[in-house]
Design a protein around this motif. Structure first.
Motif, PDB file in Angstrom:
ATOM      1  N   GLU A  49       0.801  -1.221   0.000  1.00 16.40           N
ATOM      2  CA  GLU A  49       0.000   0.000   0.000  1.00 16.40           C
ATOM      3  C   GLU A  49       0.833   1.270   0.000  1.00 16.40           C
ATOM      4  O   GLU A  49       0.317   2.372  -0.216  1.00 16.40           O
ATOM      5  CB  GLU A  49      -0.961   0.014   1.192  1.00 16.40           C
ATOM      6  N   LEU A  50       2.165   1.142   0.232  1.00 17.48           N
ATOM      7  CA  LEU A  50       3.026   2.322   0.211  1.00 17.48           C
ATOM      8  C   LEU A  50       3.769   2.492  -1.121  1.00 17.48           C
ATOM      9  O   LEU A  50       4.608   3.383  -1.247  1.00 17.48           O
ATOM     10  CB  LEU A  50       4.037   2.248   1.359  1.00 17.48           C
ATOM     11  N   ASN A 105      -0.660  -0.403  10.005  1.00 17.92           N
ATOM     12  CA  ASN A 105      -0.884   0.586   8.950  1.00 17.92           C
ATOM     13  C   ASN A 105      -0.034   1.811   9.264  1.00 17.92           C
ATOM     14  O   ASN A 105       0.488   1.957  10.363  1.00 17.92           O
ATOM     15  CB  ASN A 105      -2.364   0.950   8.808  1.00 17.92           C
ATOM     16  N   LYS A 106       0.089   2.684   8.300  1.00 19.65           N
ATOM     17  CA  LYS A 106       1.017   3.810   8.422  1.00 19.65           C
ATOM     18  C   LYS A 106       0.589   4.832   9.460  1.00 19.65           C
ATOM     19  O   LYS A 106       1.372   5.670   9.900  1.00 19.65           O
ATOM     20  CB  LYS A 106       1.205   4.490   7.061  1.00 19.65           C
ATOM     21  N   THR A 107      -0.675   4.766   9.861  1.00 16.96           N
ATOM     22  CA  THR A 107      -1.151   5.717  10.868  1.00 16.96           C
ATOM     23  C   THR A 107      -1.078   5.150  12.279  1.00 16.96           C
ATOM     24  O   THR A 107      -1.193   5.887  13.251  1.00 16.96           O
ATOM     25  CB  THR A 107      -2.600   6.125  10.564  1.00 16.96           C
ATOM     26  N   ASP A 116       6.771   5.658  -5.447  1.00 19.98           N
ATOM     27  CA  ASP A 116       6.883   6.112  -6.836  1.00 19.98           C
ATOM     28  C   ASP A 116       6.929   7.632  -6.919  1.00 19.98           C
ATOM     29  O   ASP A 116       7.708   8.217  -7.683  1.00 19.98           O
ATOM     30  CB  ASP A 116       5.712   5.579  -7.661  1.00 19.98           C
ATOM     31  N   GLU A 117       6.086   8.301  -6.136  1.00 17.49           N
ATOM     32  CA  GLU A 117       6.067   9.755  -6.146  1.00 17.49           C
ATOM     33  C   GLU A 117       7.379  10.326  -5.621  1.00 17.49           C
ATOM     34  O   GLU A 117       7.909  11.304  -6.149  1.00 17.49           O
ATOM     35  CB  GLU A 117       4.904  10.263  -5.291  1.00 17.49           C
ATOM     36  N   CYS A 118       7.899   9.714  -4.592  1.00 16.79           N
ATOM     37  CA  CYS A 118       9.144  10.192  -3.980  1.00 16.79           C
ATOM     38  C   CYS A 118      10.315  10.033  -4.919  1.00 16.79           C
ATOM     39  O   CYS A 118      11.164  10.920  -5.027  1.00 16.79           O
ATOM     40  CB  CYS A 118       9.396   9.437  -2.677  1.00 16.79           C
ATOM     41  N   CYS A 119      10.352   8.944  -5.640  1.00 16.93           N
ATOM     42  CA  CYS A 119      11.514   8.634  -6.469  1.00 16.93           C
ATOM     43  C   CYS A 119      11.588   9.471  -7.730  1.00 16.93           C
ATOM     44  O   CYS A 119      12.583   9.406  -8.458  1.00 16.93           O
ATOM     45  CB  CYS A 119      11.512   7.148  -6.833  1.00 16.93           C
TER      46      CYS A 119
END
Length: 572
Positions: A75-76, A124-126, A81-84
């Motif tokens: 899920e990350l 999860n990330k939160t 992709d956006e960061c890279c």
């Protein structure tokens, strides 16, 4: 009579005379030379074969190299992709880890620090308070290795022990090969056994590159280990038996140079080849090239004589004479004789008391020498830094140790005192590591460890020479095979011996040191072999080393009563 083989009748005459006079191979070498042009040609070709066993022996370092890993969180992926798009891959990996992977405390004797967990992730990330096991597999750091079996077969977390499984399978294969190919060599000959071993390596090594899982990989690695020992032992014995007493140390030790070169060549190949299966193919397929040696390298004349194949032995010696352009006077002028057709068996090593004592002593010396060698190799490989540099330096230290083992046995120390002194040095160096500070003066302990490995490596080289000269021709290969089997048992035990530091930290070092020092003193019980002719028969092998034997500058003069007793023992 001159050995020219111009006609078939001359060859038949010489063969008949050989059977009658029972000529010894070392006596013939006095005329054709102990290391003539033909022998040199065969020797250096045989040395090339040793490069492959060395590459396979240490290939697991790169094939199964462990890299950093962490839970895969699909899920990350969109954040990654956006960061890279505008940042480095390393920065993106760290960002994703911060969002999904918890930190764990990692302590050692020099301090504490935190690392990302290998086997857990946040739910999860939160929610950074609740964790769970990796449920979507793992991601790996591929900056140094593009593909290893560690990554491909996911040998992590609950499957971590399977990496050790393949290493143990390889050691078991080496143990089987030591006995199996050693016995086969003494039964059917050195050259046919070498061809069979090379075929095994080419076939099993190539198949291993296409292993679909860790179980298949481990199974095939066992066959590779067996073929590696078959090639090395057979090549070592064949090269040693082609030459005379004065060049045995050079020939035996020179092979170790090529072994070290094979290890260094492996590190260079691994540096440029980042995929494990391609590296596996590169060190396996060349074994097929050495099948051409069937038409290039001769069978061992010593072995042919020991089993009564005089015609074939005379034919091979004729090649020596033709290439070296030498002549041999009449056979009846010499005094060294073969006793009878002598085919050795496994039990012959233990049937006679003196042979049994020497065999068991050598087994313990091999066990201890390789226990130290591989135990210390594991320590030096965990020093940190670049894997390729560490491996190359570990291989490079074999060069000075091989140089020392080339000259030391030829000094007044001889074989047994040289072996004893190197084992004692290794034991003392290990004991001293227990009294060095762990962190601030860590370089002292590292230096002592390198000294210990240097001494252990030298001992491994010398024990090969010593064994080849003590065992008689009919059981020389099987004798070295049994001794090597003891070394393989040591290789299997090394990881377990290191693990017992959980019980008490200094315990592995104490065990290694005690074994080394005891072996150093035990080696003094063996007879000195410097400047002695190789024992050709089981009787000579049994008599050699007896306290009441007679010796001259030309070798042993067997006591009649002793010889009669020995022959009766062999007939039982």
């Amino acid at each position: 009579m001159v050995l020219t083989f111009q006609t078939t009748s001359e060859k038949t005459l010489l063969t008949t005379e050989w059977k009658t006079s029972r000529r010894n191979y070392d006596d013939i070498l006095e005329y054709i030379g102990e290391f003539g042009p033909y022998q040199k040609r065969c020797y250096y070709l045989l040395c090339l074969v040793v490069i492959l066993p060395a590459s396979h022996a240490f290939a697991h370092v790169f094939l199964a190299a462990e890299t950093d890993y962490w839970c895969y969180v699909p899920e990350l992926d969109k954040y990654k992709d956006e960061c890279c798009l505008n940042n480095s891959m390393m920065f993106c990996q760290d960002l994703v880890k911060n969002l999904s992977i918890p930190l764990e405390e990692n302590s050692n004797t020099c301090g504490r620090h935190f690392v990302y967990s290998h086997c857990e992730r946040y739910v999860n990330k939160t929610n950074t308070n609740t964790t769970m096991k990796c449920n979507h597999g793992w991601e790996y750091d591929r900056s140094q290795y593009k593909s290893t079996i560690f990554q491909e077969f996911n040998l992590v977390c609950g499957r971590y022990y399977m990496g050790a499984l393949s290493s143990s399978a390889y050691s078991c294969g080496m143990l089987i090969g030591s006995i199996g190919f050693g016995s086969l060599s003494d039964k059917i000959g050195r050259l046919p056994t070498l061809m069979i071993s090379a075929t095994f390596m080419a076939v099993s090594g190539t198949a291993c590159a296409f292993s679909p899982n860790i179980h298949t990989y481990s199974f095939l690695r066992m066959f590779i280990g067996a073929s590696q020992m078959g090639i090395f032992i057979t090549t070592f014995v064949l090269a040693t038996e082609l030459v005379g007493p004065s060049t045995r140390v050079f020939v035996s030790t020179g092979i170790q140079f090529y072994f070290a070169f094979g290890y260094m060549l492996l590190t260079i190949l691994a540096y440029f080849i980042k995929y494990w299966w391609i590296l596996q193919l590169c060190i396996s397929l060349p074994a097929a090239i050495f099948l051409l040696y069937w038409w290039i390298i001769p069978e061992s004349p010593r072995w042919l004589i020991s089993v009564g194949k005089y015609e074939k032995a005379v034919e091979i010696i004729g090649k020596f004479v033709k290439v070296d352009e030498v002549t041999i006077p009449e056979m009846a002028e010499h005094t060294r004789y073969l006793k009878h057709k002598d085919v050795g068996r496994f039990l012959d090593l233990f049937r006679l008391p003196n042979m049994r004592k020497k065999c068991l002593t050598l087994c313990y010396l091999w066990f201890t020498s390789f226990l130290l060698y591989y135990g210390l190799s594991l320590n030096t490989s965990s020093l940190g830094g670049n894997d390729y540099v560490n491996a190359f330096m570990s291989a490079a230290v074999e060069i000075p140790s091989t140089v020392l083992s080339l000259f030391l046995p030829e000094t007044r120390l001889g074989r047994r005192w040289s072996l004893s002194s190197t084992l004692l040095l290794a034991g003392v160096a290990l004991i001293l590591t227990l009294f060095t500070p762990a962190c601030k003066f860590q370089w002292i302990g590292t230096s002592l460890t390198i000294v210990g490995k240097f001494a252990a490596s030298t001992a491994c080289n010398i024990v090969y020479i010593f064994s080849a000269e003590i065992f008689p021709t009919p059981v020389r290969t099987i004798g070295i095979g049994i001794s090597s089997m003891s070394a393989r048992i040591a290789c299997i035990l090394v990881p377990q011996m290191i693990l017992i530091k959980i019980v008490w930290e200094p315990l592995p070092i104490i065990l290694f040191s005690a074994s080394s020092i005891s072996a150093g003193f035990l080696s003094l019980l063996l007879p000195e072999t410097r400047h002695h002719k190789l024992p050709q028969t089981l009787e000579e092998g049994e008599i050699f080393g007896k306290t009441y034997r007679k010796q001259t500058g030309n070798g042993m003069q067997n006591d009649g009563i002793m010889l009669e007793t020995t022959v009766k023992g062999l007939q039982k």
